[in-house]
Design a protein around this motif. Structure first.
Motif, PDB file in Angstrom:
ATOM      1  N   PRO A   1       0.737  -1.000   0.004  1.00 41.36           N
ATOM      2  CA  PRO A   1       0.102   0.108  -0.072  1.00 41.36           C
ATOM      3  C   PRO A   1       0.713   1.166   0.440  1.00 41.36           C
ATOM      4  CG  PRO A   1      -1.079  -1.751   1.961  1.00 41.36           C
ATOM      5  CD  PRO A   1       0.401  -2.133   0.928  1.00 41.36           C
ATOM      6  N   TRP A   2       2.225   1.332   0.760  1.00 40.70           N
ATOM      7  CA  TRP A   2       2.646   2.450   1.398  1.00 40.70           C
ATOM      8  C   TRP A   2       3.679   2.754  -0.697  1.00 40.70           C
ATOM      9  CZ3 TRP A   2       6.442   1.940   5.444  1.00 40.70           C
ATOM     10  CH2 TRP A   2       5.590   1.894   6.604  1.00 40.70           C
ATOM     11  N   ARG A   3       3.591   1.322  -1.079  1.00 38.63           N
ATOM     12  CA  ARG A   3       4.894   1.696  -2.793  1.00 38.63           C
ATOM     13  C   ARG A   3       3.233   2.734  -4.085  1.00 38.63           C
ATOM     14  NH1 ARG A   3       8.417  -3.607  -2.873  1.00 38.63           N
ATOM     15  NH2 ARG A   3       9.844  -2.750  -1.348  1.00 38.63           N
ATOM     16  N   ILE A   4       2.149   1.649  -3.486  1.00 39.90           N
ATOM     17  CA  ILE A   4       0.627   2.673  -4.814  1.00 39.90           C
ATOM     18  C   ILE A   4       0.956   3.819  -3.914  1.00 39.90           C
ATOM     19  CG2 ILE A   4      -1.581   2.064  -5.230  1.00 39.90           C
ATOM     20  CD1 ILE A   4      -1.065  -0.791  -4.551  1.00 39.90           C
ATOM     21  N   GLU A   5       1.295   4.145  -2.726  1.00 40.81           N
ATOM     22  CA  GLU A   5       0.642   5.394  -2.706  1.00 40.81           C
ATOM     23  C   GLU A   5       2.638   6.381  -2.204  1.00 40.81           C
ATOM     24  OE1 GLU A   5      -0.260   8.314   1.054  1.00 40.81           O
ATOM     25  OE2 GLU A   5      -0.862   6.021   1.638  1.00 40.81           O
ATOM     26  N   GLU A   6       2.339   5.935  -3.017  1.00 39.02           N
ATOM     27  CA  GLU A   6       3.688   6.930  -3.172  1.00 39.02           C
ATOM     28  C   GLU A   6       3.551   7.123  -4.831  1.00 39.02           C
ATOM     29  OE1 GLU A   6       8.419   6.042  -3.898  1.00 39.02           O
ATOM     30  OE2 GLU A   6       7.546   4.317  -2.692  1.00 39.02           O
ATOM     31  N   GLY A   7       3.277   6.269  -5.131  1.00 40.84           N
ATOM     32  CA  GLY A   7       3.585   5.789  -7.028  1.00 40.84           C
ATOM     33  C   GLY A   7       2.424   6.570  -8.161  1.00 40.84           C
ATOM     34  N   ASP A   8       1.349   6.998  -6.907  1.00 39.07           N
ATOM     35  CA  ASP A   8       0.202   7.954  -6.796  1.00 39.07           C
ATOM     36  C   ASP A   8       0.491   9.330  -6.822  1.00 39.07           C
ATOM     37  OD1 ASP A   8      -1.556   6.120  -7.512  1.00 39.07           O
ATOM     38  OD2 ASP A   8      -2.368   5.861  -5.661  1.00 39.07           O
TER      39      ASP A   8
ATOM     40  N   ARG B   1       3.767  10.688  -7.073  1.00 39.47           N
ATOM     41  CA  ARG B   1       3.981  10.844  -7.565  1.00 39.47           C
ATOM     42  C   ARG B   1       4.141  11.692  -8.986  1.00 39.47           C
ATOM     43  NH1 ARG B   1      10.299   9.459  -7.075  1.00 39.47           N
ATOM     44  NH2 ARG B   1      10.933   8.727  -4.756  1.00 39.47           N
ATOM     45  N   ARG B   2       2.833  10.799  -9.046  1.00 32.81           N
ATOM     46  CA  ARG B   2       2.119  10.991 -10.317  1.00 32.81           C
ATOM     47  C   ARG B   2       1.621  12.595  -9.745  1.00 32.81           C
ATOM     48  NH1 ARG B   2       1.762   5.376 -10.325  1.00 32.81           N
ATOM     49  NH2 ARG B   2      -0.058   6.011  -9.291  1.00 32.81           N
ATOM     50  N   VAL B   3       0.898  13.140  -9.236  1.00 32.08           N
ATOM     51  CA  VAL B   3       0.474  13.630  -8.566  1.00 32.08           C
ATOM     52  C   VAL B   3       1.594  15.327  -8.944  1.00 32.08           C
ATOM     53  CG1 VAL B   3      -1.150  15.630  -7.265  1.00 32.08           C
ATOM     54  CG2 VAL B   3      -1.933  13.114  -8.264  1.00 32.08           C
ATOM     55  N   TYR B   4       2.679  15.106  -8.113  1.00 30.06           N
ATOM     56  CA  TYR B   4       3.735  15.551  -8.447  1.00 30.06           C
ATOM     57  C   TYR B   4       4.044  16.163  -9.368  1.00 30.06           C
ATOM     58  CZ  TYR B   4       3.380  17.626  -3.698  1.00 30.06           C
ATOM     59  OH  TYR B   4       2.943  17.700  -2.084  1.00 30.06           O
ATOM     60  N   ARG B   5       4.437  15.373 -10.608  1.00 26.17           N
ATOM     61  CA  ARG B   5       5.085  15.146 -11.564  1.00 26.17           C
ATOM     62  C   ARG B   5       4.272  16.209 -12.282  1.00 26.17           C
ATOM     63  NH1 ARG B   5       8.724  13.345 -14.756  1.00 26.17           N
ATOM     64  NH2 ARG B   5       7.694  12.763 -17.063  1.00 26.17           N
ATOM     65  N   ARG B   6       2.341  15.880 -12.385  1.00 24.86           N
ATOM     66  CA  ARG B   6       1.591  16.377 -12.999  1.00 24.86           C
ATOM     67  C   ARG B   6       2.102  17.986 -12.989  1.00 24.86           C
ATOM     68  NH1 ARG B   6      -3.067  12.479 -13.367  1.00 24.86           N
ATOM     69  NH2 ARG B   6      -2.998  12.944 -10.564  1.00 24.86           N
ATOM     70  N   THR B   7       2.268  18.305 -11.237  1.00 24.31           N
ATOM     71  CA  THR B   7       1.922  19.291 -11.336  1.00 24.31           C
ATOM     72  C   THR B   7       3.317  20.495 -11.328  1.00 24.31           C
ATOM     73  OG1 THR B   7       0.774  19.655  -8.949  1.00 24.31           O
ATOM     74  CG2 THR B   7       2.246  20.689  -8.606  1.00 24.31           C
ATOM     75  N   LEU B   8       4.965  20.086 -11.659  1.00 22.89           N
ATOM     76  CA  LEU B   8       5.588  20.401 -12.173  1.00 22.89           C
ATOM     77  C   LEU B   8       5.674  20.751 -13.668  1.00 22.89           C
ATOM     78  CD1 LEU B   8       8.861  18.215 -10.113  1.00 22.89           C
ATOM     79  CD2 LEU B   8       8.186  20.754 -10.056  1.00 22.89           C
ATOM     80  N   LEU B   9       4.767  19.615 -14.335  1.00 26.46           N
ATOM     81  CA  LEU B   9       4.998  20.190 -15.634  1.00 26.46           C
ATOM     82  C   LEU B   9       3.965  21.373 -15.646  1.00 26.46           C
ATOM     83  CD1 LEU B   9       5.080  16.283 -17.035  1.00 26.46           C
ATOM     84  CD2 LEU B   9       7.165  17.938 -16.896  1.00 26.46           C
ATOM     85  N   ALA B  10       2.646  21.438 -14.898  1.00 22.66           N
ATOM     86  CA  ALA B  10       2.189  22.455 -15.391  1.00 22.66           C
ATOM     87  C   ALA B  10       2.653  23.756 -14.845  1.00 22.66           C
ATOM     88  CB  ALA B  10       0.876  22.457 -14.634  1.00 22.66           C
ATOM     89  N   MET B  11       3.440  24.060 -14.282  1.00 23.00           N
ATOM     90  CA  MET B  11       4.425  25.362 -13.980  1.00 23.00           C
ATOM     91  C   MET B  11       4.746  25.844 -15.265  1.00 23.00           C
ATOM     92  SD  MET B  11       6.184  24.521 -10.350  1.00 23.00           S
ATOM     93  CE  MET B  11       6.052  23.407  -9.102  1.00 23.00           C
ATOM     94  N   PRO B  12       5.487  26.703 -15.023  1.00 23.79           N
ATOM     95  CA  PRO B  12       5.617  28.282 -16.014  1.00 23.79           C
ATOM     96  C   PRO B  12       7.269  27.034 -16.093  1.00 23.79           C
ATOM     97  CG  PRO B  12       4.662  29.327 -14.579  1.00 23.79           C
ATOM     98  CD  PRO B  12       4.636  28.454 -14.571  1.00 23.79           C
TER      99      PRO B  12
END
Length: 170
Positions: free
Chosen positions: A99-106, A108-119
Motif C-alpha cells: 500500500p505504501w508503494r501504491i500511495e507513493e506512486g500516486d 509522485r504522479r500528482v507532483y509530476r503533473r504539478t511540476l509539468l504544469a508550472m511555467p
C-alpha cells in the motif's frame, strides 16, 4: 550564616500574595490541584528562609510557581514512561509495503503533473533548488535574474505544490 525565618514577614507575604499565586495555578492546572501547589510554593519559600531578603516578592513567587509547574510536569511525564524489554530473537513486525508503494506512486504522479504544469522558468528554479540543493544566490547567478526573482518563482512553485497537496489530501 543561617537563613532568617521571621514568621511575621512570612505571614505578611503569605496574606498579600497567596490569592495571586492561587490564581496563577488555577489558570494553568485547574481548581483541584491549585491549592496544593500554591501551598507547596509557600512551604518551600518558608523552608528556604529568604523572605526578608527578597527584593521583588511577586516576581520571586511567580518564578517559584513556574519552576514548580515544570518539575511537576517532568515528574508526570516520567511516570508515564513504559519500558519493554527487547527480545533480540524475534523479528519486529513489518508493515505491509505494497500500500505504501501504491500511495507513493500516486503521490509522485500528482507532483509530476504539478511540476509539468508550472511555467518553465519556475519549474527550472524549483528543481535547481530542491534537487540540486542550490542556494538562491547560485540560482540567481546561473539563471540571470535577481535574488528577489528567485524568491518569487520559488514562492509560486511552493504555492502550487501546497494547492495540489490540499486538493489531493497528500
Amino acid at each position: 550564616m543561617t537563613p532568617s525565618r521571621s514568621p511575621a514577614a512570612f505571614e505578611a507575604l503569605y496574606r498579600a500574595e497567596y490569592a495571586r499565586v492561587l490564581r496563577f495555578f488555577r489558570k494553568r492546572v485547574g481548581g483541584d490541584d491549585a491549592p496544593d501547589l500554591a501551598q507547596e510554593v509557600f512551604v518551600k519559600l518558608f523552608a528556604a528562609g529568604v523572605v526578608e531578603h527578597i527584593e521583588n516578592p511577586p516576581a520571586y513567587l511567580t518564578r517559584c510557581a513556574r519552576n514548580l509547574l515544570i518539575s511537576h510536569a517532568r515528574r508526570r511525564a516520567s511516570a508515564h514512561i513504559v519500558t519493554c524489554p527487547i527480545d533480540e530473537g524475534r523479528d519486529a513486525p513489518a508493515p505491509p509495503e505494497q500500500p505504501w508503494r501504491i500511495e507513493e506512486g500516486d503521490i509522485r504522479r500528482v507532483y509530476r503533473r504539478t511540476l509539468l504544469a508550472m511555467p518553465r522558468k519556475t519549474r527550472r528554479i524549483f528543481l535547481m533548488h530542491r534537487l540540486k540543493c542550490m542556494t538562491y544566490a547560485e540560482i540567481s547567478a546561473q539563471v540571470g535574474i535577481g535574488y528577489s526573482g528567485v524568491e518569487y518563482h520559488m514562492t509560486r512553485a511552493l504555492a502550487r505544490c501546497r494547492r495540489t497537496a490540499s486538493v489531493h489530501r497528500l
